[in-house]
Design an enzyme around this catalytic site. Structure first.
Site, PDB file in Angstrom:
ATOM      1  NE  ARG A  61      46.203  36.419  13.464  1.00 47.56           N
ATOM      2  CZ  ARG A  61      45.188  37.194  14.056  1.00 47.56           C
ATOM      3  NH1 ARG A  61      44.080  36.709  13.910  1.00 47.56           N
ATOM      4  NH2 ARG A  61      45.283  38.420  14.753  1.00 47.56           N
ATOM      5  CG  LEU A  69      46.900  51.206  17.536  1.00 50.01           C
ATOM      6  CD1 LEU A  69      46.052  50.368  18.465  1.00 50.01           C
ATOM      7  CD2 LEU A  69      48.018  51.919  18.546  1.00 50.01           C
ATOM      8  CE  LYS A  78      68.555  49.595 -21.841  1.00 47.29           C
ATOM      9  NZ  LYS A  78      69.992  49.379 -21.452  1.00 47.29           N
ATOM     10  NE  ARG A 102      83.566  45.729 -47.727  1.00 42.52           N
ATOM     11  CZ  ARG A 102      85.038  46.071 -47.982  1.00 42.52           C
ATOM     12  NH1 ARG A 102      85.548  46.851 -48.881  1.00 42.52           N
ATOM     13  NH2 ARG A 102      85.542  44.882 -47.330  1.00 42.52           N
ATOM     14  CG  ASN A 156      36.331  47.167  18.421  1.00 45.04           C
ATOM     15  OD1 ASN A 156      36.108  48.181  17.694  1.00 45.04           O
ATOM     16  ND2 ASN A 156      37.491  46.885  18.806  1.00 45.04           N
TER      17      ASN A 156
HETATM   18  C1  UD1 Z   1      41.454  44.002  17.191  1.00 46.27           C
HETATM   19  C2  UD1 Z   1      40.646  44.314  18.310  1.00 46.27           C
HETATM   20  C3  UD1 Z   1      39.093  43.766  17.859  1.00 46.27           C
HETATM   21  C4  UD1 Z   1      38.550  44.268  16.749  1.00 46.27           C
HETATM   22  C5  UD1 Z   1      39.822  43.947  15.529  1.00 46.27           C
HETATM   23  C6  UD1 Z   1      39.158  44.704  14.044  1.00 46.27           C
HETATM   24  C7  UD1 Z   1      41.984  44.570  20.131  1.00 46.27           C
HETATM   25  C8  UD1 Z   1      42.508  43.794  21.484  1.00 46.27           C
HETATM   26  N1  UD1 Z   1      41.188  43.989  19.390  1.00 46.27           N
HETATM   27  O1  UD1 Z   1      41.716  42.737  17.277  1.00 46.27           O
HETATM   28  O2  UD1 Z   1      38.189  44.162  18.892  1.00 46.27           O
HETATM   29  O3  UD1 Z   1      37.482  43.600  16.285  1.00 46.27           O
HETATM   30  O4  UD1 Z   1      40.976  44.595  15.809  1.00 46.27           O
HETATM   31  O5  UD1 Z   1      40.144  44.576  13.140  1.00 46.27           O
HETATM   32  O6  UD1 Z   1      42.329  45.656  20.011  1.00 46.27           O
HETATM   33  N2  UD1 Z   1      49.227  46.382  17.601  1.00 46.27           N
HETATM   34  C9  UD1 Z   1      50.323  47.071  17.926  1.00 46.27           C
HETATM   35  N3  UD1 Z   1      51.035  46.509  19.203  1.00 46.27           N
HETATM   36  C10 UD1 Z   1      50.474  45.378  19.785  1.00 46.27           C
HETATM   37  C11 UD1 Z   1      49.391  44.617  19.187  1.00 46.27           C
HETATM   38  C12 UD1 Z   1      48.758  44.855  18.209  1.00 46.27           C
HETATM   39  O7  UD1 Z   1      50.544  48.004  17.683  1.00 46.27           O
HETATM   40  O8  UD1 Z   1      51.135  44.894  20.872  1.00 46.27           O
HETATM   41  C13 UD1 Z   1      48.675  46.626  16.248  1.00 46.27           C
HETATM   42  C14 UD1 Z   1      48.837  45.857  15.201  1.00 46.27           C
HETATM   43  O9  UD1 Z   1      49.760  45.999  14.487  1.00 46.27           O
HETATM   44  C15 UD1 Z   1      47.337  45.667  14.429  1.00 46.27           C
HETATM   45  C16 UD1 Z   1      46.329  46.396  15.402  1.00 46.27           C
HETATM   46  O10 UD1 Z   1      47.302  46.940  16.519  1.00 46.27           O
HETATM   47  O11 UD1 Z   1      47.676  46.937  13.543  1.00 46.27           O
HETATM   48  C17 UD1 Z   1      45.443  45.457  15.946  1.00 46.27           C
HETATM   49  O12 UD1 Z   1      46.112  44.215  16.545  1.00 46.27           O
HETATM   50  P1  UD1 Z   1      45.547  42.821  16.103  1.00 46.27           P
HETATM   51  O13 UD1 Z   1      46.249  41.869  16.614  1.00 46.27           O
HETATM   52  O14 UD1 Z   1      45.512  42.497  14.643  1.00 46.27           O
HETATM   53  O15 UD1 Z   1      44.291  42.972  16.805  1.00 46.27           O
HETATM   54  P2  UD1 Z   1      42.846  41.718  16.323  1.00 46.27           P
HETATM   55  O16 UD1 Z   1      43.110  40.481  17.004  1.00 46.27           O
HETATM   56  O17 UD1 Z   1      42.547  42.051  14.877  1.00 46.27           O
HETATM   57 CA    CA Z   2      43.776  42.979  13.076  1.00 48.10          CA
END
Ligand code: UD1
Ligand code: CA
Length: 466
Positions: free
Chosen positions: A20, A13, A355, A447, A174
């Site tokens: 942030r 994902l 270089k 030269r 998690n």
């Molecule tokens: C997430 C977990 C949390 C865990 C934490 C660990 C969820 C809801 N929560 O929180 O339980 O403890 O990771 O690091 O999953 N992303 C997408 N599409 C979206 C939203 C997010 O692809 O619509 C991807 C982000 O790019 C990222 C990952 O999912 O790589 C996690 O998303 P992020 O928003 O960072 O979740 P956390 O709040 O860190």
């Molecule tokens: Ca995250």
């Protein structure tokens, strides 16, 4: 248990904007120890089997696709509505024969491949619907909390923003690495509703759903809770970098590299260092750099995408996209710019710059000089202050210096120009025409004369590094 063709599918994902980070660059493309965060995650993802990992990206993070084309497959999440929606987007394009999937987060770069393999093995052994990965970090803030039944079974994961004070007090979190029964997750992913507090669709809602319908959920505890490190902002990016750097330097030390002050040494993930190399404090080795055995890299040196041979001594110098042979001395304060190639036993000294040039074996360029677009033979002495005037304001021109030539101090070599083997130039000469082998060029403009003494075969100046 595994798919007909290649085993589990790893889904990464990575569609979130990473707001942030306050960056124009997608979060997962920020480097950690010299490689994009996502490259580390893909290494872990590839540990599950031979299928190419599936990376979820979004229109705003399309740069991910450009950066990793050919190294993964991609699923587009049209709107970043949350991790459950991201997983749904991935499952829509997942091959039909997949019966097991592993989900990783693109922003958790320190997970080890072995951890992913252990998770898959755990789910299979338990024949569980879902396997999650948990940890007990010193500070659980920001992570989803793992809620357990009185009998210790995982009941669900509650995101911090949705958690009441009692749930926030839970120390088990998690780690965002999951393994699912693919048929089950395909059937259920559309049933996740939005969080009442944020409106996001949380993948973590699947855990309570599995339990509610009597499926089993198993949890793998991370052996090293450092693997958990999620990167959401630049403070966490620096923490992940520090942790991975520590892993990298420790692995090199255990493989035979001496570091006088490992905490001050930066070594990128893809750097190769032979045993019995010594790295002094403050050394930076980046990109695809290789250092040969018994070489000493002195304090303050930065070596990027370069190969350095055996038994070299590099002092406080910068080496970029260059090649250095064996038994070479470089520095202090030398700069090898892209395309420099330094032959065996050559010496490049104080404030010397090279270089796109070849300095042949045994040649010496000790003091305050510049070689650009030059080909220098063997056992050539480049006098202090020598400059190849390679640029006429429009084009770059080559300089060639033959074996055994002796270039006097402060010679200006106005390119294109060739100095033949065994030829000499006088101090302060400005060489605008070729110097035939064995001849002497003196003056401004220079030269030609027949020298009274032939060029010494070995330069008499042993240099500051002797
Ligand atoms: C997430 C977990 C949390 C865990 C934490 C660990 C969820 C809801 N929560 O929180 O339980 O403890 O990771 O690091 O999953 N992303 C997408 N599409 C979206 C939203 C997010 O692809 O619509 C991807 C982000 O790019 C990222 C990952 O999912 O790589 C996690 O998303 P992020 O928003 O960072 O979740 P956390 O709040 O860190
Ligand atoms: Ca995250």
């Amino acid at each position: 248990m595994s798919g007909a063709d290649g085993g589990p599918l790893a889904i990464v994902l990575a569609a979130g904007l990473g707001t942030r980070m306050r960056s124009r660059r997608p979060k997962v493309l920020h480097p950690v120890c010299g490689r994009p965060m996502l490259a580390h995650v893909l290494d872990a993802a590839r540990a599950v089997g031979s299928r190419p990992p599936l990376v979820v990206y979004s229109p705003a993070t399309a740069a991910i696709r450009d950066a990793f084309e050919g190294r993964a497959r991609f699923a587009l999440q049209a709107e970043t509505l949350g991790t459950a929606d991201a997983l749904r987007a991935a499952l829509q394009v997942a091959p039909a024969d997949v019966d097991e999937c592993v989900v990783l987060s693109g922003d958790v770069p320190l997970l080890r491949p072995a951890t992913v393999q252990r998770l898959v093995a755990l789910r299979r052994a338990a024949a569980a619907t879902v396997a999650i990965t948990v940890a007990h970090p010193p500070d659980p803030r920001g992570y989803g909390r793992v809620v357990r039944d009185p009998d210790g079974q995982v009941a669900g994961i509650v995101e911090e923003k949705d958690a009441d004070p009692a749930t926030r007090a839970v120390g088990e979190v998690n780690a965002a690495l999951y393994a699912f029964d693919a048929a089950w997750v395909r059937a259920r992913i559309g049933e996740i509703g939005p969080s009442p507090s944020t409106g996001e669709y949380y993948l973590t809602g699947l855990i309570a759903m599995a339990r509610a319908e009597g499926g089993s959920v198993v949890a793998l505890e991370l052996e090293d809770d450092g693997e958990l490190a999620g990167v959401n902002d630049r403070v966490q990016l620096a923490a992940a970098e520090a942790q991975l750097r520590r892993r990298i330097v420790e692995a090199h030390m255990l493989a035979g590299v001496t570091m006088l002050d490992p905490g001050s040494v930066l070594v990128d993930a893809d750097v190769e260092i032979a045993p019995d190399v010594v790295l002094e404090p403050g050394v930076v080795l980046q990109g695809r750099t290789r250092i040969g055995t018994d070489t000493v890299v002195g304090s303050g040196s930065r070596i990027v995408d370069s190969v350095v041979g055996e038994r070299c001594r590099i002092w406080s110098s910068v080496i970029e996209s260059s090649e250095v042979g064996d038994d070479v001395r470089v520095g202090p304060w030398a700069h090898l710019r892209p395309g420099a190639s330094v032959g065996d036993r050559a010496e490049v000294g104080n404030f010397a710059e090279i270089k796109s040039s070849r300095l042949g074996p045994g040649s010496k360029q000790h003091h305050f000089s510049y070689l650009g677009d030059a080909t220098i033979g063997e056992h050539v002495n480049i006098g202090a202050g020598t400059i190849t005037c390679n640029y006429d304001g429009t084009a770059k021109h080559p300089t060639t210096i033959g074996d055994g030539a002796f270039i006097g101090s402060d010679t200006m070599l106005v390119a294109p120009v060739t100095v033949g083997p065994g030829a000499r130039t006088g101090a302060g000469s400005v060489v605008t025409h070729d110097v035939p082998p064995g001849m002497l060029a003196v003056g401004v403009p220079a030269r030609l004369r027949h020298p009274r003494v032939p060029a010494p075969r070995e330069p008499e100046d042993p240099g500051p590094t002797a």
